[in-house]
Design an enzyme around this catalytic site. Structure first.
Site, PDB file in Angstrom:
ATOM      1  N   HIS A 127       0.873  -1.181   0.000  1.00  0.00           N
ATOM      2  CA  HIS A 127       0.000   0.000   0.000  1.00  0.00           C
ATOM      3  C   HIS A 127       0.915   1.237   0.000  1.00  0.00           C
ATOM      4  O   HIS A 127       2.017   1.186   0.550  1.00  0.00           O
ATOM      5  CB  HIS A 127      -0.822  -0.052   1.299  1.00  0.00           C
ATOM      6  CG  HIS A 127      -1.916   0.953   1.398  1.00  0.00           C
ATOM      7  ND1 HIS A 127      -1.692   2.264   1.781  1.00  0.00           N
ATOM      8  CD2 HIS A 127      -3.252   0.846   1.210  1.00  0.00           C
ATOM      9  CE1 HIS A 127      -2.848   2.905   1.813  1.00  0.00           C
ATOM     10  NE2 HIS A 127      -3.811   2.075   1.467  1.00  0.00           N
ATOM     11  N   ASP A 205       3.336  -4.605   8.071  1.00  0.00           N
ATOM     12  CA  ASP A 205       2.074  -3.893   7.925  1.00  0.00           C
ATOM     13  C   ASP A 205       0.968  -4.933   8.109  1.00  0.00           C
ATOM     14  O   ASP A 205       0.755  -5.777   7.244  1.00  0.00           O
ATOM     15  CB  ASP A 205       2.025  -3.255   6.531  1.00  0.00           C
ATOM     16  CG  ASP A 205       0.678  -2.602   6.229  1.00  0.00           C
ATOM     17  OD1 ASP A 205      -0.278  -2.798   7.002  1.00  0.00           O
ATOM     18  OD2 ASP A 205       0.594  -1.916   5.190  1.00  0.00           O
ATOM     19  N   GLN A 208      -4.231  -5.386   7.010  1.00  0.00           N
ATOM     20  CA  GLN A 208      -5.207  -6.337   6.476  1.00  0.00           C
ATOM     21  C   GLN A 208      -5.224  -7.651   7.242  1.00  0.00           C
ATOM     22  O   GLN A 208      -6.189  -8.398   7.162  1.00  0.00           O
ATOM     23  CB  GLN A 208      -4.919  -6.627   4.991  1.00  0.00           C
ATOM     24  CG  GLN A 208      -5.212  -5.465   4.075  1.00  0.00           C
ATOM     25  CD  GLN A 208      -6.644  -4.955   4.212  1.00  0.00           C
ATOM     26  OE1 GLN A 208      -7.559  -5.692   4.551  1.00  0.00           O
ATOM     27  NE2 GLN A 208      -6.827  -3.668   3.968  1.00  0.00           N
ATOM     28  N   LYS A 231     -10.334  -1.080  10.513  1.00  0.00           N
ATOM     29  CA  LYS A 231     -10.446  -2.300   9.683  1.00  0.00           C
ATOM     30  C   LYS A 231     -10.743  -3.518  10.553  1.00  0.00           C
ATOM     31  O   LYS A 231     -10.781  -4.644  10.074  1.00  0.00           O
ATOM     32  CB  LYS A 231      -9.146  -2.526   8.907  1.00  0.00           C
ATOM     33  CG  LYS A 231      -8.880  -1.452   7.849  1.00  0.00           C
ATOM     34  CD  LYS A 231      -7.615  -1.755   7.085  1.00  0.00           C
ATOM     35  CE  LYS A 231      -7.081  -0.581   6.313  1.00  0.00           C
ATOM     36  NZ  LYS A 231      -7.817  -0.276   5.087  1.00  0.00           N
ATOM     37  N   CYS A 370      -4.567   2.458  -3.763  1.00  0.00           N
ATOM     38  CA  CYS A 370      -3.334   2.938  -3.117  1.00  0.00           C
ATOM     39  C   CYS A 370      -2.200   1.951  -3.322  1.00  0.00           C
ATOM     40  O   CYS A 370      -1.400   1.693  -2.408  1.00  0.00           O
ATOM     41  CB  CYS A 370      -3.544   3.190  -1.620  1.00  0.00           C
ATOM     42  SG  CYS A 370      -4.748   4.452  -1.292  1.00  0.00           S
TER      43      CYS A 370
HETATM   44  N1  PMP Z   1      -1.675  -0.985   4.580  1.00  0.00           N
HETATM   45  C1  PMP Z   1      -2.599  -1.759   4.024  1.00  0.00           C
HETATM   46  C2  PMP Z   1      -2.221  -3.142   3.565  1.00  0.00           C
HETATM   47  C3  PMP Z   1      -3.907  -1.289   3.869  1.00  0.00           C
HETATM   48  O1  PMP Z   1      -4.826  -2.071   3.298  1.00  0.00           O
HETATM   49  C4  PMP Z   1      -4.225   0.011   4.328  1.00  0.00           C
HETATM   50  C5  PMP Z   1      -5.622   0.578   4.174  1.00  0.00           C
HETATM   51  N2  PMP Z   1      -6.241   0.292   2.961  1.00  0.00           N
HETATM   52  C6  PMP Z   1      -3.221   0.780   4.920  1.00  0.00           C
HETATM   53  C7  PMP Z   1      -1.964   0.237   5.032  1.00  0.00           C
HETATM   54  C8  PMP Z   1      -3.483   2.155   5.425  1.00  0.00           C
HETATM   55  O2  PMP Z   1      -4.313   2.134   6.545  1.00  0.00           O
HETATM   56  P1  PMP Z   1      -4.887   3.478   7.160  1.00  0.00           P
HETATM   57  O3  PMP Z   1      -5.493   4.238   6.022  1.00  0.00           O
HETATM   58  O4  PMP Z   1      -5.898   3.016   8.147  1.00  0.00           O
HETATM   59  O5  PMP Z   1      -3.752   4.221   7.781  1.00  0.00           O
END
Ligand code: PMP
Length: 414
Positions: A127, A205, A208, A231, A370
């Site tokens: 991401h 990270d 997910q 999430k 993203c």
């Molecule tokens: N890493 C991953 C794998 C994600 O899916 C996401 C959110 N789509 C993020 C980071 C970013 O998370 P946040 O917007 O809650 O900071």
């Protein structure tokens, strides 16, 4: 719990938002955008209401009852998170605004300890929040960012390439446990061991992963872990950075302000102990207190039961999708999470698919998610993505498939 014993109706009843309809036709909401954010059960919403109606007072250093209650609630969540991810100490749990802020914290602070020419290794399936913070740090401290490519299956990471990219200058490896586009579940422990053998620290990270599998920082041997409450059926605006104490102790503060100091003079200051050194300013203490309830909710529902339920929905959707000609699925890794990224033919763009599904009450996400480097590796500019959570039903999968069949006809795809 076996998937058959799973009572989706009772579970859905706990989510007020799932009763709403969408659009002029009043289609029942079929919410399949869970990867972006999952919905929140009434008990968590109630905890937010309680926070604002019963205990709202700024946390820490308050002598009055409300402040002490608010502080106790926030600190109880810290200990809850510690247990939830198997951290050694609650002082290793830092509250942030989300995964993004947690990664930015490490990138800004840990990277200030590195030398020009040092390397940070990410992967092509990250991401943007696990790429851009490292680029900012690289620019500031003269570092290099490299990325592990995908295998030819366009689903899994090329671990041979990973091994050869891990060099004597690699100081940080940052990768996702689960891809938010492909659903791929990466071999975290193996990748962590490889990074450690090369002398690098690892940030995982887990944005997910946390809602779909049991995460244990000690089993993974991760040095840093980042995730977001929203999430995990929890409130927005709250996230967690776990960091190994020895590393956090060496790292300079990320932001300055209240809460994070021990002593302030006009010329210089000293820092509070962990975890407060990294928690400048008033945190979202109402959200943090409610996050506790979200973790309780997930554990009482059963993370394994949720995962098994989601997998059954994934299999149902995938076997139906296989009967629709011209549908391209992105992400074919065995054991993947319940995320389906797809395109239909060449005529229908991801945006078209998303708009048409929305007209039928079905919420999916479209675009680059993203993950532009990943889109480039897949050779597309965007995909449509349906993703499942604890409260989705087989009937919703069927509605999704029926809607795709209609779109299929509209674009004369088969
Ligand atoms: N890493 C991953 C794998 C994600 O899916 C996401 C959110 N789509 C993020 C980071 C970013 O998370 P946040 O917007 O809650 O900071």
């Amino acid at each position: 719990m076996r998937a058959e014993a799973y009572d989706t109706d009772a579970l859905r009843a706990q989510f007020p938002i799932l009763r709403r309809t969408v659009g002029e036709a009043g289609a029942p909401l079929v919410y399949l955008d869970n990867t972006a954010t999952s919905q929140t059960p009434g008990c968590v919403v109630q905890a937010i209401v309680d926070g604002y109606t019963r205990t709202k007072a700024n946390v820490h250093r308050g002598v009055h009852t409300l402040s002490q209650e608010a502080t106790d609630a926030m600190e109880a969540t810290r200990r809850r998170v510690q247990r939830f991810i198997g951290a050694e100490s609650h002082e290793e749990i830092i509250f942030t605004r989300g995964t993004t802020e947690a990664i930015n914290l490490v990138a800004a602070s840990y990277c200030s300890l590195l030398q020009p020419g040092d390397e940070i290794l990410v992967t092509v399936m990250e991401h943007h929040s696990n790429i851009v913070p490292w680029q900012l740090a690289a620019e500031r401290y003269g570092l290099k960012v490299k990325a592990v490519p995908l295998n030819d299956d366009l689903s899994t990471l090329d671990l041979d390439a990973y091994a050869s990219l891990l060099g004597p200058r690699t100081r940080v490896v940052a990768f996702t446990a689960v891809s938010n586009v492909l659903g791929t579940v990466n071999p975290v422990r193996r990748m962590v061991d490889m990074a450690h053998a090369a002398g690098a620290v690892v940030l995982v990270d887990a944005a997910q992963a946390v809602a779909h599998e049991r995460v244990d920082v000690r089993a993974w041997d991760a040095d840093f872990l980042a995730f977001s409450s929203h999430k995990m059926y929890g409130p927005t605006g709250v996230g967690v950075l776990y960091g190994r104490r020895g590393l956090l102790d060496r790292m300079p503060p990320y932001q300055g302000g209240g809460e994070m100091i021990a002593h302030v003079d006009i010329e210089s200051s000293t820092w509070a102990d962990l975890p407060f050194k990294f928690e400048a300013g008033t945190p979202d203490f109402v959200g943090i207190a409610a996050f506790h309830k979200a973790i309780d909710w997930m554990e009482s529902t059963g993370i394994e039961a949720i995962a098994a339920h989601e997998e059954s929905l994934l299999l149902r959707a995938e076997s139906e999708l296989a009967t629709l000609p011209g549908v391209r699925i992105f992400g074919r890794a065995p054991g993947k999470c319940a995320i389906i990224s797809f395109l239909m033919g060449t005529e229908a763009s991801a945006y078209d698919i998303g708009m048409l599904l929305d007209q039928m009450g079905i919420a999916v996400r479209t675009g680059h998610h993203c993950a532009q480097p990943l889109m480039r590796a897949l050779g597309v500019s965007g995909v449509a993505r349906a993703s499942f959570a604890a409260y989705n039903t087989p009937a919703e999968v069927d509605a999704f498939i029926a809607a795709l069949r209609r779109i299929h006809k509209i674009f004369r795809l088969g």
